[in-house]
Enzyme design. Structure first.
Site, short mmCIF file in Angstrom:
data_model
loop_
_atom_site.label_atom_id
_atom_site.label_comp_id
_atom_site.label_asym_id
_atom_site.label_seq_id
_atom_site.Cartn_x
_atom_site.Cartn_y
_atom_site.Cartn_z
N GLY A 44 -3.42 5.73 -3.58
CA GLY A 44 -4.45 4.79 -3.14
C GLY A 44 -5.67 5.41 -2.47
O GLY A 44 -6.78 4.92 -2.60
N ASP A 102 -2.14 -2.09 6.65
CA ASP A 102 -1.80 -3.51 6.59
C ASP A 102 -0.90 -3.81 7.79
O ASP A 102 -1.39 -4.20 8.85
CB ASP A 102 -1.15 -3.78 5.23
CG ASP A 102 -0.81 -5.24 5.00
OD1 ASP A 102 -0.92 -6.03 5.94
OD2 ASP A 102 -0.42 -5.60 3.88
N PHE A 151 -5.41 -9.82 -0.57
CA PHE A 151 -5.23 -8.66 -1.42
C PHE A 151 -6.59 -8.11 -1.87
O PHE A 151 -7.44 -8.86 -2.35
CB PHE A 151 -4.39 -9.03 -2.65
CG PHE A 151 -3.99 -7.82 -3.43
CD1 PHE A 151 -2.93 -7.03 -3.02
CD2 PHE A 151 -4.71 -7.43 -4.55
CE1 PHE A 151 -2.59 -5.89 -3.72
CE2 PHE A 151 -4.38 -6.30 -5.25
CZ PHE A 151 -3.31 -5.52 -4.84
N ARG A 164 -8.32 1.00 -10.15
CA ARG A 164 -8.61 2.00 -9.11
C ARG A 164 -10.00 2.60 -9.30
O ARG A 164 -10.59 3.11 -8.35
CB ARG A 164 -7.59 3.16 -9.18
CG ARG A 164 -6.19 2.78 -8.75
CD ARG A 164 -5.36 4.06 -8.58
NE ARG A 164 -3.93 3.79 -8.60
CZ ARG A 164 -3.22 3.41 -7.55
NH1 ARG A 164 -3.78 3.27 -6.38
NH2 ARG A 164 -1.91 3.21 -7.67
P1 5GP Z 1 1.33 -0.93 5.57
O1 5GP Z 1 2.42 0.10 5.57
O2 5GP Z 1 0.24 -0.65 6.58
O3 5GP Z 1 1.88 -2.33 5.68
O4 5GP Z 1 0.70 -0.91 4.12
C1 5GP Z 1 -0.16 0.11 3.72
C2 5GP Z 1 -0.01 0.35 2.23
O5 5GP Z 1 0.15 -0.87 1.51
C3 5GP Z 1 -1.28 1.00 1.70
O6 5GP Z 1 -1.07 2.40 1.58
C4 5GP Z 1 -1.45 0.35 0.34
O7 5GP Z 1 -0.79 1.16 -0.62
C5 5GP Z 1 -0.71 -0.95 0.40
N1 5GP Z 1 -1.61 -2.11 0.60
C6 5GP Z 1 -1.70 -2.92 1.69
N2 5GP Z 1 -2.59 -3.89 1.51
C7 5GP Z 1 -3.10 -3.71 0.26
C8 5GP Z 1 -4.09 -4.43 -0.52
O8 5GP Z 1 -4.69 -5.45 -0.11
N3 5GP Z 1 -4.34 -3.92 -1.76
C9 5GP Z 1 -3.72 -2.83 -2.27
N4 5GP Z 1 -4.05 -2.42 -3.48
N5 5GP Z 1 -2.78 -2.14 -1.55
C10 5GP Z 1 -2.48 -2.58 -0.31
#
Ligand code: 5GP
Ligand code: MG
Length: 175
Positions: A44, A102, A151, A164
């Site tokens: 990402g 997130d 999202f 991407r």
């Molecule tokens: P966390 O561990 O902070 O809950 O999530 C982080 C990971 O979730 C990021 O590295 C990403 O891969 C994915 N992620 C979280 N929100 C989104 C989003 O809105 N879109 C996309 N494509 N990936 C997300």
């Protein structure tokens, strides 16, 4: 695919913000006794890291870390696996770069593993942060933009493995 999206951050919004982040990070890096390691999370952060590293005006080592989960998703599994051994970061100052924070779980877990393996400072940097969701989680040290709790995709972030390569960041309005 019948999906609709709208631009949340344009390519020029992003490049201006990435330049400013690069300046902030350069200031941190210049205060260190040795060049830090930029550890970016694949896939990402691929586009963000490529742009950010060229806005940082001092020497750094740049390495990627692939994170995957044993289960279907990061949240459902809770067990992550990594493409590198964290011991290689012992004694190093780290800039940990991801596309988005997130819940904050990914950065918290990797920061903990780096510290347990003897890394010195671990600074975290994400282009996007969903502050509503991050309540209780530590905010990354360097954040490009706050994002709504929806999202988003583009500029390295995928939507079902696609998009991407979009130059801007979009929000899904209809699937
Ligand atoms: P966390 O561990 O902070 O809950 O999530 C982080 C990971 O979730 C990021 O590295 C990403 O891969 C994915 N992620 C979280 N929100 C989104 C989003 O809105 N879109 C996309 N494509 N990936 C997300
Ligand atoms: Mg990710």
């Amino acid at each position: 695919m019948c999906m609709q999206s709208q631009v949340l951050f344009s390519a020029s919004d992003i490049s201006g913000r990435v330049r400013a982040l690069g300046a902030e990070i350069s200031e941190w890096a210049r205060g260190l006794p040795e060049p830090p390691v930029m550890l970016w999370l694949a896939e990402g952060a691929v586009v963000f890291a490529a742009d950010l590293m060229r806005e940082i005006g001092c020497d750094m080592q740049v390495v990627s870390l692939k994170v995957s989960s044993y289960g279907a998703s990061l949240k459902s599994s809770g067990t992550l696996r990594y493409s590198r051994d964290f011991c290689e970061f012992a004694g190093k100052n780290i800039l940990l770069v991801d596309d988005i924070s997130d819940t904050g779980l990914t950065l918290r877990e990797i920061t903990g593993k780096l510290k347990d393996s003897g890394a010195l400072q671990v600074k975290t940097c994400t282009l996007l942060c969903k502050p509503g969701k991050c309540a209780g989680a530590r905010r990354p040290d360097f954040v490009g933009f706050d994002a709504p709790d929806s999202f988003v995709f583009g500029y390295g972030l995928d939507f079902s493995g696609r998009f991407r390569n979009l130059p801007d960041i979009r929000i899904l309005t209809k699937e």
